[in-house]
Write a protein that holds these residues in place. Structure first.
Motif, PDB file in Angstrom:
ATOM      1  N   MET A  75       6.573   6.655  -4.458  1.00 22.84           N
ATOM      2  CA  MET A  75       5.735   7.382  -3.504  1.00 22.84           C
ATOM      3  C   MET A  75       4.930   6.407  -2.640  1.00 22.84           C
ATOM      4  N   VAL A  76       4.305   5.439  -3.283  1.00 19.56           N
ATOM      5  CA  VAL A  76       3.480   4.475  -2.553  1.00 19.56           C
ATOM      6  C   VAL A  76       4.333   3.649  -1.601  1.00 19.56           C
ATOM      7  N   MET A  77       5.495   3.195  -2.097  1.00 20.59           N
ATOM      8  CA  MET A  77       6.361   2.381  -1.243  1.00 20.59           C
ATOM      9  C   MET A  77       6.907   3.194  -0.078  1.00 20.59           C
ATOM     10  N   SER A  78       7.249   4.458  -0.342  1.00 18.25           N
ATOM     11  CA  SER A  78       7.743   5.321   0.720  1.00 18.25           C
ATOM     12  C   SER A  78       6.683   5.490   1.805  1.00 18.25           C
ATOM     13  N   PHE A  79       5.445   5.683   1.396  1.00 17.38           N
ATOM     14  CA  PHE A  79       4.338   5.863   2.350  1.00 17.38           C
ATOM     15  C   PHE A  79       4.101   4.592   3.154  1.00 17.38           C
ATOM     16  N   VAL A  80       4.043   3.472   2.448  1.00 18.14           N
ATOM     17  CA  VAL A  80       3.786   2.198   3.129  1.00 18.14           C
ATOM     18  C   VAL A  80       4.917   1.865   4.097  1.00 18.14           C
TER      19      VAL A  80
END
Length: 408
Positions: A75-80
């Motif tokens: 989730m974090v990597m997708s957002f970043v």
């Protein structure tokens, strides 16, 4: 800038909103903080909930969920990566400008990149149910139309070169997204690159798609007028109805249709396929505003652990959905030491097939009549068996039902 109003206007009335955006002076920090970040979070969070909280079904395995830590990391990597992706794509748009008679302007390039992603981000909510996440593809493709409309206004590209400018920008964007999706997939422990890694985009086909997307834009503008009229009247029910019509304009291409009854679809699934007997059968219908889907699925097996699963999905006469999700814009012929994958057309029908050479798994999918998606997955069987199972539903019978329930 009001986020909700801007998202609504750029999605429903892009032709009048782009000139407004062109005249605004927006710095990078404000654009990312007040618009890009909140919207980019929608697909990231929804995907986490869908994959790690709600879970999804896998043939022969059952209902599973990604580990929470893995889900959070993805989730974090997708957002970043979404934030980085917007910026990199804006650099591409700006760098390509002189090649198409446009004016280089980093600020305007960033705005056209950011706002063109709006439909895809909003549709990210479909990731709550992994089985519906493919609908996000349709909304993402509508973003191509927004880009096509925005480039002449913000980058001062000549209208006659807008299609080529859009096509090349999209190709470069796809390359960027492939890299990102592969990285995210590696972290998530599964391949999440999706359709993008298999797409070969051609300018002529992009031009045709833009024509269809322009029709969608006109329908959305009409739906927006109804929403404004309902809002002025204070009739909340009328406003809600107009809103669902707008959603239908995105997903259903303006066609009002009733899907084929799930029992009628179930009747197309035979009791046996070769030496495999039907072990289970089920049907369901899902409605989201004016957009409807009906599905029937059957599983076949024998005592030697040979299994086949056949699924028929009716998109309800949603011609835009059928056109954009069709593999007509996609071609592929890839082979590795472990297997192969192909995309193309058979008898005019878009197809996709994938097979492991050890015979462990394989799948064959095609679009029939512009609305019926037939998906066949096999385990421990050869591709000939998979294709035979797919054909057993009767493509001609489905073709004969392509106009059933459709009201223009």
């Amino acid at each position: 800038m009001n986020l909700i109003e801007r998202a609504k206007n750029i999605t429903l009335t892009p032709k009048t909103e782009w000139p407004v955006i062109a005249g605004e002076s927006t710095n990078t920090v404000d654009l990312f903080k007040n618009y890009v970040a909140p919207l980019a979070a929608i697909p990231a969070v929804a995907s986490f909930i869908g994959m790690s909280i709600i879970g999804f079904s896998v043939p022969l395995v059952g209902h599973i969920r990604l580990p929470i830590i893995t889900g959070i990391t993805a989730m974090v990597m997708s957002f970043v990566f979404a934030l980085i992706g917007v910026y990199l794509i804006s650099l591409v748009i700006d760098a390509l400008a002189p090649q198409f008679g446009a004016t280089k302007n980093p600020e305007q390039a960033l705005k056209v990149a950011a706002y063109s992603f709006t439909p895809g981000w909003l549709a990210g909510v479909f990731s709550l149910l992994p089985s519906l996440s493919m609908l996000g593809v349709v909304a993402g493709l509508y973003g191509i139309y927004l880009l096509y409309l925005g480039l002449p206004v913000l980058m001062k590209a000549p209208q006659e070169k807008a299609t080529a400018y859009t096509a090349v920008s999209v190709i470069c964007s796809i390359v960027i997204m492939i890299v990102f999706s592969v990285v995210i997939g590696a972290v998530g422990g599964s391949s999440m690159s999706g359709l993008a890694s298999h797409v070969t985009t051609r300018t002529a086909e992009t031009s045709g798609a833009l024509g269809e997307l322009e029709k969608m834009g006109k329908r959305m503008e009409e739906a927006n007028k109804k929403m404004d009229e309902a809002k002025k009247s204070g009739d909340q029910q009328a406003e809600m109805k107009a809103a669902t019509e707008a959603l239908g304009a995105v997903l259903g291409g303006g066609s009002q249709a009733e899907v084929v009854d799930k029992d009628k679809l179930k009747a197309l699934l035979p009791e046996t396929i070769g030496g495999l007997k039907r072990a289970s059968i089920e049907g369901e219908k899902t409605a989201m505003g004016e957009f409807k889907i009906a599905k029937a699925e059957a599983r076949y097996a024998d005592e030697n652990n040979h299994q086949v699963r056949v699924t028929i999905t009716d998109t309800g006469g949603s011609k835009m959905f059928g056109t954009m999700f069709a593999w007509g814009m996609m071609e592929q012929d890839k082979e590795t030491d472990n297997g192969y994958e192909k995309m193309g057309k058979v008898n005019g029908r878009p197809t996709h097939e994938r097979f492991q050479k050890d015979g462990s798994t394989g799948e064959y999918s095609l679009l029939v009549g512009g609305r019926f998606i037939v998906e066949t997955h096999g385990d421990n069987v050869d591709m000939a068996t998979i294709k035979t199972a797919s054909a057993s539903v009767g493509y001609d019978k489905l073709e004969a039902m392509k106009n059933e329930g459709v009201k223009q």
